[in-house]
Design a protein around this motif. Structure first.
Motif, PDB file in Angstrom:
ATOM      1  N   MET A   1       9.225  13.303 -21.561  1.00 13.97           N
ATOM      2  CA  MET A   1       9.888  12.122 -20.990  1.00 13.97           C
ATOM      3  C   MET A   1       9.717  12.102 -19.473  1.00 13.97           C
ATOM      4  SD  MET A   1      13.885  10.985 -21.429  1.00 13.97           S
ATOM      5  CE  MET A   1      14.479   9.481 -20.696  1.00 13.97           C
ATOM      6  N   GLU A   2       9.291  10.955 -18.932  1.00 14.79           N
ATOM      7  CA  GLU A   2       9.032  10.843 -17.498  1.00 14.79           C
ATOM      8  C   GLU A   2      10.339  10.847 -16.715  1.00 14.79           C
ATOM      9  OE1 GLU A   2       6.701   7.880 -14.365  1.00 14.79           O
ATOM     10  OE2 GLU A   2       6.590   7.541 -16.529  1.00 14.79           O
ATOM     11  N   GLN A   3      10.337  11.610 -15.617  1.00 19.12           N
ATOM     12  CA  GLN A   3      11.526  11.676 -14.771  1.00 19.12           C
ATOM     13  C   GLN A   3      11.801  10.335 -14.095  1.00 19.12           C
ATOM     14  OE1 GLN A   3      10.364  15.418 -12.502  1.00 19.12           O
ATOM     15  NE2 GLN A   3      12.579  15.615 -12.557  1.00 19.12           N
ATOM     16  N   GLU A   4      13.078  10.056 -13.892  1.00 15.09           N
ATOM     17  CA  GLU A   4      13.461   8.822 -13.221  1.00 15.09           C
ATOM     18  C   GLU A   4      13.204   8.939 -11.721  1.00 15.09           C
ATOM     19  OE1 GLU A   4      17.460   6.148 -12.290  1.00 15.09           O
ATOM     20  OE2 GLU A   4      17.603   7.965 -13.521  1.00 15.09           O
ATOM     21  N   LYS A   5      12.513   7.946 -11.175  1.00 17.24           N
ATOM     22  CA  LYS A   5      12.247   7.922  -9.742  1.00 17.24           C
ATOM     23  C   LYS A   5      13.435   7.277  -9.029  1.00 17.24           C
ATOM     24  CE  LYS A   5       7.202   7.733  -9.950  1.00 17.24           C
ATOM     25  NZ  LYS A   5       5.976   6.943  -9.639  1.00 17.24           N
ATOM     26  N   ILE A   6      14.025   8.025  -8.112  1.00 16.22           N
ATOM     27  CA  ILE A   6      15.124   7.489  -7.303  1.00 16.22           C
ATOM     28  C   ILE A   6      14.563   6.769  -6.073  1.00 16.22           C
ATOM     29  CG2 ILE A   6      17.162   8.070  -5.952  1.00 16.22           C
ATOM     30  CD1 ILE A   6      17.547   8.286  -8.967  1.00 16.22           C
ATOM     31  N   ILE A   7      13.563   7.360  -5.429  1.00 16.64           N
ATOM     32  CA  ILE A   7      12.866   6.717  -4.310  1.00 16.64           C
ATOM     33  C   ILE A   7      11.388   6.639  -4.661  1.00 16.64           C
ATOM     34  CG2 ILE A   7      12.268   6.819  -1.856  1.00 16.64           C
ATOM     35  CD1 ILE A   7      14.754   8.487  -1.370  1.00 16.64           C
ATOM     36  N   GLU A   8      10.817   5.463  -4.490  1.00 16.29           N
ATOM     37  CA  GLU A   8       9.376   5.280  -4.701  1.00 16.29           C
ATOM     38  C   GLU A   8       8.820   4.480  -3.531  1.00 16.29           C
ATOM     39  OE1 GLU A   8       6.268   3.685  -8.154  1.00 16.29           O
ATOM     40  OE2 GLU A   8       8.419   3.267  -8.323  1.00 16.29           O
ATOM     41  N   VAL A   9       7.958   5.116  -2.759  1.00 13.06           N
ATOM     42  CA  VAL A   9       7.377   4.499  -1.571  1.00 13.06           C
ATOM     43  C   VAL A   9       5.869   4.388  -1.764  1.00 13.06           C
ATOM     44  CG1 VAL A   9       6.889   4.845   0.886  1.00 13.06           C
ATOM     45  CG2 VAL A   9       9.186   5.295  -0.001  1.00 13.06           C
ATOM     46  N   LYS A  10       5.326   3.194  -1.528  1.00 12.57           N
ATOM     47  CA  LYS A  10       3.890   2.968  -1.692  1.00 12.57           C
ATOM     48  C   LYS A  10       3.313   2.269  -0.460  1.00 12.57           C
ATOM     49  CE  LYS A  10       3.878   2.507  -6.762  1.00 12.57           C
ATOM     50  NZ  LYS A  10       3.576   1.584  -7.899  1.00 12.57           N
ATOM     51  N   ASN A  11       2.280   2.879   0.105  1.00 12.76           N
ATOM     52  CA  ASN A  11       1.535   2.275   1.226  1.00 12.76           C
ATOM     53  C   ASN A  11       2.442   1.806   2.363  1.00 12.76           C
ATOM     54  OD1 ASN A  11      -1.225   2.491   0.405  1.00 12.76           O
ATOM     55  ND2 ASN A  11      -0.835   0.905  -1.126  1.00 12.76           N
ATOM     56  N   LEU A  12       3.480   2.573   2.643  1.00 12.27           N
ATOM     57  CA  LEU A  12       4.448   2.164   3.660  1.00 12.27           C
ATOM     58  C   LEU A  12       3.852   2.296   5.055  1.00 12.27           C
ATOM     59  CD1 LEU A  12       7.391   1.207   4.039  1.00 12.27           C
ATOM     60  CD2 LEU A  12       8.019   3.610   4.319  1.00 12.27           C
ATOM     61  N   THR A  13       3.925   1.226   5.813  1.00 21.83           N
ATOM     62  CA  THR A  13       3.343   1.203   7.163  1.00 21.83           C
ATOM     63  C   THR A  13       4.335   0.551   8.129  1.00 21.83           C
ATOM     64  OG1 THR A  13       1.078   1.063   6.326  1.00 21.83           O
ATOM     65  CG2 THR A  13       1.434   0.350   8.593  1.00 21.83           C
ATOM     66  N   LYS A  14       4.460   1.164   9.298  1.00 24.16           N
ATOM     67  CA  LYS A  14       5.275   0.576  10.361  1.00 24.16           C
ATOM     68  C   LYS A  14       4.530   0.673  11.681  1.00 24.16           C
ATOM     69  CE  LYS A  14       8.799  -1.344  12.377  1.00 24.16           C
ATOM     70  NZ  LYS A  14       9.142  -2.755  12.107  1.00 24.16           N
ATOM     71  N   LYS A  15       4.322  -0.498  12.297  1.00 22.32           N
ATOM     72  CA  LYS A  15       3.634  -0.551  13.580  1.00 22.32           C
ATOM     73  C   LYS A  15       4.572  -1.084  14.651  1.00 22.32           C
ATOM     74  CE  LYS A  15      -1.004  -1.251  11.629  1.00 22.32           C
ATOM     75  NZ  LYS A  15      -2.200  -2.124  11.606  1.00 22.32           N
ATOM     76  N   PHE A  16       4.527  -0.450  15.823  1.00 23.68           N
ATOM     77  CA  PHE A  16       5.239  -0.935  17.005  1.00 23.68           C
ATOM     78  C   PHE A  16       4.170  -1.296  18.037  1.00 23.68           C
ATOM     79  CE2 PHE A  16       8.140   2.097  14.977  1.00 23.68           C
ATOM     80  CZ  PHE A  16       9.293   1.338  14.866  1.00 23.68           C
ATOM     81  N   LYS A  17       3.796  -2.566  18.078  1.00 22.60           N
ATOM     82  CA  LYS A  17       2.694  -3.039  18.935  1.00 22.60           C
ATOM     83  C   LYS A  17       1.432  -2.227  18.626  1.00 22.60           C
ATOM     84  CE  LYS A  17       5.661  -4.907  22.563  1.00 22.60           C
ATOM     85  NZ  LYS A  17       6.007  -4.920  23.997  1.00 22.60           N
ATOM     86  N   ASP A  18       0.976  -1.394  19.572  1.00 19.95           N
ATOM     87  CA  ASP A  18      -0.270  -0.649  19.357  1.00 19.95           C
ATOM     88  C   ASP A  18      -0.044   0.708  18.679  1.00 19.95           C
ATOM     89  OD1 ASP A  18      -1.724  -2.673  20.576  1.00 19.95           O
ATOM     90  OD2 ASP A  18      -1.532  -1.792  22.572  1.00 19.95           O
ATOM     91  N   LEU A  19       1.214   1.079  18.467  1.00 15.89           N
ATOM     92  CA  LEU A  19       1.520   2.374  17.867  1.00 15.89           C
ATOM     93  C   LEU A  19       1.776   2.231  16.370  1.00 15.89           C
ATOM     94  CD1 LEU A  19       2.333   5.412  18.026  1.00 15.89           C
ATOM     95  CD2 LEU A  19       4.665   4.625  18.486  1.00 15.89           C
ATOM     96  N   THR A  20       1.048   2.996  15.569  1.00 22.87           N
ATOM     97  CA  THR A  20       1.298   3.051  14.131  1.00 22.87           C
ATOM     98  C   THR A  20       2.137   4.296  13.857  1.00 22.87           C
ATOM     99  OG1 THR A  20      -0.800   1.950  13.631  1.00 22.87           O
ATOM    100  CG2 THR A  20       0.263   3.150  11.826  1.00 22.87           C
ATOM    101  N   ALA A  21       3.438   4.109  13.665  1.00 18.66           N
ATOM    102  CA  ALA A  21       4.352   5.237  13.482  1.00 18.66           C
ATOM    103  C   ALA A  21       4.279   5.798  12.068  1.00 18.66           C
ATOM    104  CB  ALA A  21       5.785   4.804  13.801  1.00 18.66           C
ATOM    105  N   VAL A  22       4.112   4.920  11.091  1.00 16.78           N
ATOM    106  CA  VAL A  22       3.964   5.322   9.685  1.00 16.78           C
ATOM    107  C   VAL A  22       2.746   4.592   9.142  1.00 16.78           C
ATOM    108  CG1 VAL A  22       5.030   5.354   7.394  1.00 16.78           C
ATOM    109  CG2 VAL A  22       6.439   5.688   9.436  1.00 16.78           C
ATOM    110  N   ASN A  23       1.872   5.343   8.451  1.00 13.91           N
ATOM    111  CA  ASN A  23       0.578   4.790   8.077  1.00 13.91           C
ATOM    112  C   ASN A  23       0.278   5.008   6.591  1.00 13.91           C
ATOM    113  OD1 ASN A  23      -1.992   3.679   8.238  1.00 13.91           O
ATOM    114  ND2 ASN A  23      -2.929   5.571   8.990  1.00 13.91           N
ATOM    115  N   LYS A  24       0.521   3.973   5.786  1.00 16.09           N
ATOM    116  CA  LYS A  24       0.190   3.991   4.352  1.00 16.09           C
ATOM    117  C   LYS A  24       0.789   5.206   3.644  1.00 16.09           C
ATOM    118  CE  LYS A  24      -4.081   1.352   4.947  1.00 16.09           C
ATOM    119  NZ  LYS A  24      -5.556   1.324   4.752  1.00 16.09           N
ATOM    120  N   LEU A  25       2.065   5.437   3.891  1.00 17.70           N
ATOM    121  CA  LEU A  25       2.765   6.602   3.351  1.00 17.70           C
ATOM    122  C   LEU A  25       3.176   6.368   1.901  1.00 17.70           C
ATOM    123  CD1 LEU A  25       4.124   9.387   3.962  1.00 17.70           C
ATOM    124  CD2 LEU A  25       6.177   8.100   4.565  1.00 17.70           C
TER     125      LEU A  25
END
Length: 307
Positions: A1-25
């Motif tokens: 039986m597959e475990q239940e995912k509580i947090i699932e993050v896909k391709n998460l990206t955060k940019k602040f102008k020219d800075l990419t703080a999080v990149n496809k996480l």
């Protein structure tokens, strides 16, 4: 039986102008995990946590918590989360008890006196419940912040550097609290920390990120077993032992040699072979001690990324 995912993050990206703080996480946290979230300063940990808690919006990508999208089901999700992010703030002129009562009402849980006292006892502050928070040390405020996060009995607990400012006994207390919340209360815990030893002791799964992206993710035990070990060898003739290791196992790098000790890195499966080769060649081995630590593994991985 597959475990239940509580947090699932896909391709998460955060940019602040020219800075990419999080990149496809990408990351996954399963029900019951104590999940270690690790990375060097500037890796994107705090930015990721703020996106998980909907304090800032992602540039792109998807966040699901309890199977729901954080952008469309924000209120329902946050009611089931307790969090302490960086330095918690309180009303300094009020007591610990009064602060929890106010924050409890603001969160909609309207806690009873017995619940507030039970929560304060859980973090070791029950004897100071009448004291004004402005008299608290930084470490005590950290404990009160954790109490605030636990007050509404959340399913998911997000702790961002929870042992900051605590002495060794305080760190031990928080570690035992995490064990209690995970094992006895069946909470899922997302733990961000720079104290790698603490994470190694409490986490069952972890992710290491660097420059906003995943370096490695998996079970702590499996990842550490796959890592190279730092081995200290004690022998009657360390120089000869080092020469034999270099000849028989040319891929092994000798880090240092003294009169009686050799320090080198080795895979787990190679250590018995090294011991056998030394014995066959007449070297008297006093001890062969492998040391595996999350800190060593972390430094190995982030150093490779940096290069």
């Amino acid at each position: 039986m597959e475990q239940e995912k509580i947090i699932e993050v896909k391709n998460l990206t955060k940019k602040f102008k020219d800075l990419t703080a999080v990149n496809k996480l990408d990351l996954n946290v399963y029900r019951g995990d104590v999940f270690g979230f690790l990375g060097p300063n500037g890796a994107g940990k705090s930015t990721t946590i703020r996106m998980l808690l909907s304090l800032i919006s992602p540039t792109s990508g998807e966040i699901k918590i309890f199977g729901k999208n954080i952008l469309t089901d924000r209120n329902d999700i946050l009611r089931r989360i307790g969090a302490i992010v960086e330095k918690p703030d309180f009303y300094g002129y009020l007591s610990a008890y009064d602060n929890l009562e106010i924050f409890g009402r603001l969160s909609g849980c309207n806690p009873s006196k017995s619940l507030i006292m039970e929560t304060l006892e859980l973090v070791g502050l029950q004897k100071r419940y009448k004291s004004k928070v402005k008299t608290f040390s930084h470490g005590m405020k950290q404990r009160l912040g954790i109490a605030q996060a636990l007050l509404h009995d959340p399913e998911l607990i997000v702790l961002d550097e929870p042992t900051t400012g605590l002495d060794p006994q305080g760190m031990k207390d928080i570690r035992e609290l995490i064990f209690h919340l995970s094992n006895d209360r069946k909470k899922t815990i997302f733990l961000s920390s720079h104290i790698l030893y603490e994470v190694e002791l409490v986490a069952n799964r972890m992710i290491i990120i660097d420059k906003g992206t995943t370096v490695v993710e998996g079970k702590v035990e499996d990842l550490l077993n796959s890592a190279e070990l730092k081995v200290t060898l004690e022998a009657d003739d360390a120089a000869r032992a080092a020469a034999i290791i270099t000849k028989e196992f040319p891929s092994i790098k000798i880090e240092s040699v003294t009169a009686t000790k050799v320090l080198f890195n080795s895979g787990k499966d190679t250590i018995p072979l090294i011991n056998r080769a030394l014995i066959i060649n007449g070297v008297n081995v006093s001890s062969l001690v492998p040391v595996r630590s999350l800190e060593e593994y972390f430094l190995q991985l982030t150093d490779k990324v940096a290069k």
